[in-house]
Design an enzyme around this catalytic site. Structure first.
Site, short mmCIF file in Angstrom:
data_model
loop_
_atom_site.label_atom_id
_atom_site.label_comp_id
_atom_site.label_asym_id
_atom_site.label_seq_id
_atom_site.Cartn_x
_atom_site.Cartn_y
_atom_site.Cartn_z
CG ASP A 189 83.83 62.56 7.01
OD1 ASP A 189 84.60 62.42 6.03
OD2 ASP A 189 84.24 62.61 8.19
CG ASP A 214 85.90 63.75 3.31
OD1 ASP A 214 86.36 64.44 4.24
OD2 ASP A 214 85.63 62.54 3.43
CG ASP A 269 89.35 61.68 3.20
OD1 ASP A 269 89.92 60.93 4.01
OD2 ASP A 269 88.40 62.44 3.52
C1 BDR Z 1 90.35 61.68 8.37
O1 BDR Z 1 89.56 62.40 9.32
C2 BDR Z 1 88.85 63.41 8.69
O2 BDR Z 1 88.90 64.59 9.43
C3 BDR Z 1 89.43 63.58 7.31
O3 BDR Z 1 88.44 63.95 6.38
C4 BDR Z 1 90.01 62.23 7.01
O4 BDR Z 1 89.05 61.40 6.38
C5 BDR Z 1 91.82 61.82 8.75
O5 BDR Z 1 92.03 61.25 10.01
CA CA Z 2 86.96 62.31 5.52
#
Ligand code: BDR
Ligand code: CA
Length: 301
Positions: free
Chosen positions: A10, A15, A232
């Site tokens: 996402d 990411d 991530d």
């Molecule tokens: C997760 O939440 C998202 O904002 C980040 O990409 C990560 O995957 C961390 O809590």
């Molecule tokens: Ca993420």
């Protein structure tokens, strides 16, 4: 032999870094990237994913747009920093026309399925949909390595981590599917913060992907988002070199109803409930190796 993986993202700054690591580390073959709602609406997470793949020299990797909303609840607004369009050129790459959930069904039912790890770093809606469409998928996915959850304290709420609270019903389907899961949660990612010295070393690798990753980390840190926590990327590093992660087998259930606890990954830490564990929960990470793995991957072309 390279380990095959499918990412489900996402994108989102962290990411993006995880995608560059997965796409360039010599131990991995990034087969495809599925995209979901989460940090931002799907239109933005998809655009960001295409930007990072193209700018990072990974145009060969097919991108499958997936769920644009959670299974049941309304989408969360996400964080302004993670919702931003990444400062990279607009993509010329086109996504695939097949929905990510349908792609996951076709791929995991094919001969390559059982040797390909699935790594969601966003809400788990795409796999939940795929499992409902084709329940036999559960026996075809060898392992899920996911950035999700927290067995102690959440970040989106005191109880819940963002990726799970962004679609708790989907996480419940996935965690109960009987697929081996490695959970890289907040207790792990908080131990693997990237310092300005690490970013300088990354930049000195001088590959396009290392420069982009360093720029993104500086961008999200300057905006005050993560204080060096590149959530991530920790899951991808744990997939590249599993021994960097210390895990404990636990029974983990997803809370759906609590007024204050919805989306919590409720972990039977001490095993008192005497239930069969369903998750290998990350409890520690070798930070030094994590940084070296990042440099190895982002430093490769
Ligand atoms: C997760 O939440 C998202 O904002 C980040 O990409 C990560 O995957 C961390 O809590
Ligand atoms: Ca993420």
């Amino acid at each position: 032999m390279k380990r095959k993986i499918i990412l489900d993202v996402d994108t989102g700054g962290d990411d993006a870094v995880a995608t560059l690591l997965a796409g360039h580390h010599p131990a991995l073959e990034l087969v495809a990237v599925a995209v979901t709602h989460g940090n931002a609406p799907l239109t933005i997470t998809l655009d960001n994913t295409l930007r990072v793949l193209e700018a990072g020299g990974l145009s060969r990797v097919p991108v499958y747009p997936g769920a644009d909303r959670p299974l049941v609840a309304d989408p969360l607004p996400g964080d302004a920093v993670q919702r931003a369009i990444l400062p990279l050129p607009a993509p010329t790459l086109a996504p695939q026309t097949q929905h990510a959930a349908l792609f996951l069904v076709d791929y995991y039912m094919s001969l390559d399925g059982p040797s390909t790890i699935y790594a969601p770093t966003g809400p788990q809606t795409n796999l939940a949909l795929a499992l409902r469409l084709e329940p036999r998928l559960a026996a075809r996915i060898p392992r899920i390595v996911t950035m999700a959850g927290a067995y102690l304290e959440g970040n989106c709420t005191p109880s819940a981590e963002f990726n799970v609270v962004a679609d708790p019903e989907a996480a419940r389907v996935v965690f109960n599917a009987g697929i081996p899961i490695t959970m890289v949660g907040l207790e792990v990612t908080g131990q693997a913060r990237i310092t300005p010295h690490d970013v300088a070393r990354m930049r000195a690798c001088n590959t396009p992907s290392a420069r982009i990753a360093a720029d993104i980390i500086d961008f999200i840190n300057t905006a005050g988002w993560s204080a060096g926590e590149i959530y991530d990327a920790c899951a991808v590093a744990a997939l590249i070199e599993p021994p960097i992660l210390t895990t404990k087998a636990m029974r983990v259930d997803i809370e759906l109803r609590g007024e204050l606890t919805r989306g919590r990954t409720v972990a039977d830490i001490s095993g008192r409930q005497k239930k069969e564990p369903n998750v290998d929960v990350g409890v520690g990470i070798n930070r030094g190796r994590f940084i070296e793995i990042m440099l190895e991957g982002l430093g490769s072309v």
